[in-house]
Enzyme design. Structure first.
Site, PDB file in Angstrom:
ATOM      1  N   CYS A 130       0.935  -1.236  -0.060  1.00 47.89           N
ATOM      2  CA  CYS A 130       0.117  -0.020   0.175  1.00 47.89           C
ATOM      3  C   CYS A 130       0.853   1.191   0.017  1.00 47.89           C
ATOM      4  O   CYS A 130       0.541   2.019  -0.655  1.00 47.89           O
ATOM      5  CB  CYS A 130      -0.923  -0.021   1.231  1.00 47.89           C
ATOM      6  SG  CYS A 130      -2.406   1.025   0.866  1.00 47.89           S
ATOM      7  N   HIS A 133       2.542   1.682  -3.464  1.00 44.40           N
ATOM      8  CA  HIS A 133       1.300   2.146  -4.405  1.00 44.40           C
ATOM      9  C   HIS A 133       1.137   3.693  -4.249  1.00 44.40           C
ATOM     10  O   HIS A 133       1.123   4.269  -5.007  1.00 44.40           O
ATOM     11  CB  HIS A 133       0.112   1.357  -4.168  1.00 44.40           C
ATOM     12  CG  HIS A 133      -1.035   1.756  -4.924  1.00 44.40           C
ATOM     13  ND1 HIS A 133      -1.540   0.984  -6.018  1.00 44.40           N
ATOM     14  CD2 HIS A 133      -1.934   2.683  -4.843  1.00 44.40           C
ATOM     15  CE1 HIS A 133      -2.532   1.659  -6.404  1.00 44.40           C
ATOM     16  NE2 HIS A 133      -3.001   2.450  -5.885  1.00 44.40           N
ATOM     17  N   GLU A 134       0.830   4.090  -2.953  1.00 43.49           N
ATOM     18  CA  GLU A 134       0.354   5.338  -2.607  1.00 43.49           C
ATOM     19  C   GLU A 134       1.537   6.387  -2.710  1.00 43.49           C
ATOM     20  O   GLU A 134       1.481   7.512  -3.479  1.00 43.49           O
ATOM     21  CB  GLU A 134      -0.054   5.829  -1.266  1.00 43.49           C
ATOM     22  CG  GLU A 134      -1.391   4.758  -0.995  1.00 43.49           C
ATOM     23  CD  GLU A 134      -2.399   4.926  -1.964  1.00 43.49           C
ATOM     24  OE1 GLU A 134      -2.300   5.968  -2.646  1.00 43.49           O
ATOM     25  OE2 GLU A 134      -3.351   4.110  -1.821  1.00 43.49           O
ATOM     26  N   ILE A 135       2.842   5.988  -2.716  1.00 45.48           N
ATOM     27  CA  ILE A 135       4.118   6.892  -2.579  1.00 45.48           C
ATOM     28  C   ILE A 135       4.481   6.996  -4.341  1.00 45.48           C
ATOM     29  O   ILE A 135       4.504   7.870  -5.058  1.00 45.48           O
ATOM     30  CB  ILE A 135       5.334   6.453  -2.177  1.00 45.48           C
ATOM     31  CG1 ILE A 135       5.105   6.715  -0.422  1.00 45.48           C
ATOM     32  CG2 ILE A 135       6.565   7.132  -2.594  1.00 45.48           C
ATOM     33  CD1 ILE A 135       5.919   5.796   0.334  1.00 45.48           C
ATOM     34  N   LEU A 138       2.119   9.694  -5.327  1.00 43.39           N
ATOM     35  CA  LEU A 138       2.702  10.906  -4.921  1.00 43.39           C
ATOM     36  C   LEU A 138       3.649  11.405  -6.116  1.00 43.39           C
ATOM     37  O   LEU A 138       3.934  12.504  -6.111  1.00 43.39           O
ATOM     38  CB  LEU A 138       3.232  10.830  -3.509  1.00 43.39           C
ATOM     39  CG  LEU A 138       2.046  10.559  -2.474  1.00 43.39           C
ATOM     40  CD1 LEU A 138       2.909  10.652  -1.071  1.00 43.39           C
ATOM     41  CD2 LEU A 138       1.171  11.828  -2.540  1.00 43.39           C
TER      42      LEU A 138
END
Length: 164
Positions: A130, A133-135, A138
């Site tokens: 997770c 994925h989120e980084i 960004l």
């Protein structure tokens, strides 16, 4: 807490890198609360400010209900393990489609909390996936960019059918 409108693929803002957060104030805390509400409504287990068109390095992750909520400001991955794992991923910006993505099994990251305090954390399993994925989001890397061209084309075609 407000539920914010989520950008939908292929919105070009999903491909823009986010700026480092410099000001740690009530506005940032309110944005984290709004992201949490938006993520829960989507529903999802992670969301970034970029998903709602705010190009700041802020992500919220909640893997096991409200008590597990974590906020990461200015997260950066410092180390990736050589071992990899595959996991099914999707996005709140591309609802209804998923595919398996291969990523490092473990990571070490640095980040700040909502008060600006610096932290280092090791992550594995679903949290590692997770966070990566989120980084990526960004950094302006959409999750389907981690797929082969064939798989990416298939996912986009399937997604476009759900939108018609």
């Amino acid at each position: 807490m407000a539920i914010l409108p989520i950008l939908r693929y292929p919105d070009p803002r999903l491909r823009l890198p986010c700026q480092k957060v410099e000001t740690f104030d009530a506005r940032l805390a309110a944005l984290a609360d709004d992201l949490t509400a938006t993520m829960r409504a989507a529903p999802g287990i992670g969301i970034t400010a970029a998903h709602v068109g705010i190009l700041e390095r802020l992500t919220v992750i909640e893997l096991d209900g409200p008590a597990s909520q974590r906020v990461y400001v200015n997260p950066e991955i410092e180390w990736f393990s050589p071992e990899v794992q595959r996991h099914t991923e999707g996005s709140v910006s591309m609802p209804g489609v998923t595919d398996e993505v291969e990523r490092p099994a473990r990571i070490r990251l640095t980040y700040q909390d909502l008060s600006g305090k610096h932290h280092t954390e090791d992550a594995d399993s679903l949290l590692s996936i997770c966070l990566q994925h989120e980084i990526d989001q960004l950094d302006g890397i959409f999750w389907i960019d981690r797929l082969s061209r064939l798989k990416r084309d298939r996912i986009v075609k399937k997604y476009n059918k759900t939108r018609d």
